[in-house]
Scaffold this motif. Structure first.
Motif, PDB file in Angstrom:
ATOM      1  N   THR A 193      -7.040  -4.717   5.722  1.00  0.00           N
ATOM      2  CA  THR A 193      -6.826  -3.297   5.492  1.00  0.00           C
ATOM      3  C   THR A 193      -5.335  -3.042   5.605  1.00  0.00           C
ATOM      4  N   PRO A 229     -10.950   1.780  -1.362  1.00  0.00           N
ATOM      5  CA  PRO A 229     -10.357   2.686  -0.381  1.00  0.00           C
ATOM      6  C   PRO A 229     -10.579   2.210   1.046  1.00  0.00           C
ATOM      7  N   ASN A 286      -2.282  -0.259   5.622  1.00  0.00           N
ATOM      8  CA  ASN A 286      -1.880   1.130   5.772  1.00  0.00           C
ATOM      9  C   ASN A 286      -0.643   1.364   4.917  1.00  0.00           C
ATOM     10  N   PRO A 287      -0.337   2.613   4.586  1.00  0.00           N
ATOM     11  CA  PRO A 287       0.846   2.877   3.767  1.00  0.00           C
ATOM     12  C   PRO A 287       2.090   2.179   4.324  1.00  0.00           C
ATOM     13  N   GLY A 342      -5.665   5.645  -2.291  1.00  0.00           N
ATOM     14  CA  GLY A 342      -4.637   4.660  -1.964  1.00  0.00           C
ATOM     15  C   GLY A 342      -4.217   3.899  -3.211  1.00  0.00           C
ATOM     16  N   CYS A 387       0.836  -1.189   0.000  1.00  0.00           N
ATOM     17  CA  CYS A 387       0.000   0.000   0.000  1.00  0.00           C
ATOM     18  C   CYS A 387       0.879   1.250   0.000  1.00  0.00           C
ATOM     19  N   GLN A 388       0.482   2.225  -0.811  1.00  0.00           N
ATOM     20  CA  GLN A 388       1.152   3.522  -0.826  1.00  0.00           C
ATOM     21  C   GLN A 388       0.098   4.617  -0.824  1.00  0.00           C
ATOM     22  N   GLY A 389       0.423   5.745  -0.242  1.00  0.00           N
ATOM     23  CA  GLY A 389      -0.495   6.883  -0.222  1.00  0.00           C
ATOM     24  C   GLY A 389      -1.448   6.818   0.953  1.00  0.00           C
ATOM     25  N   ARG A 390      -2.652   6.356   0.736  1.00  0.00           N
ATOM     26  CA  ARG A 390      -3.686   6.220   1.767  1.00  0.00           C
ATOM     27  C   ARG A 390      -3.996   4.738   1.990  1.00  0.00           C
ATOM     28  N   PRO A 391      -4.614   4.414   3.131  1.00  0.00           N
ATOM     29  CA  PRO A 391      -4.973   3.010   3.393  1.00  0.00           C
ATOM     30  C   PRO A 391      -5.914   2.449   2.326  1.00  0.00           C
ATOM     31  N   VAL A 392      -5.793   1.157   2.065  1.00  0.00           N
ATOM     32  CA  VAL A 392      -6.677   0.456   1.135  1.00  0.00           C
ATOM     33  C   VAL A 392      -7.165  -0.829   1.785  1.00  0.00           C
TER      34      VAL A 392
END
Length: 82
Positions: A48, A67, A50-51, A74, A28-33
C-alpha cells in the motif's frame, strides 16, 4: 512529466499499469493505492502506497493498482529511473 501514462485507481477492481521496458519508479499521488507487482509467473508482492511513496518496478514486470482504504482517486505515476 511522467514517462508512462498514469494509472488512476478509479474502480474497486485491479487495474493494469503500463508494463515498463526499463526499470522505473511508480509513485502514488492523491489518495493511497494498493499496488501488486508480479515478479515472475509464480511470485507477486503487494504494497500500500501513501501519497509521495514509491516502489521500484523492474523492466517487464506487470503491476496492478486499486484504491487504498481512503477510497477512489489515487494515481500511480510511473517514471524511468535515472
Amino acid at each position: 512529466m511522467a514517462d508512462y501514462p498514469a494509472t488512476v485507481a478509479d474502480t474497486l477492481e485491479w487495474k493494469a499499469a503500463p508494463v515498463p521496458s526499463e526499470d522505473v519508479i511508480a509513485q502514488c499521488q492523491g489518495r493511497p493505492v494498493r499496488v501488486t507487482v508480479r515478479a515472475s509467473l509464480t511470485n507477486a508482492y503487494g504494497i500500500t502506497l501513501n501519497p509521495g511513496q514509491a516502489v521500484k518496478i523492474a523492466s517487464g514486470q506487470a503491476a496492478f493498482v486499486r484504491p487504498g482504504d481512503a477510497g477512489l482517486g489515487g494515481v500511480l505515476v510511473v517514471e524511468v529511473l535515472s
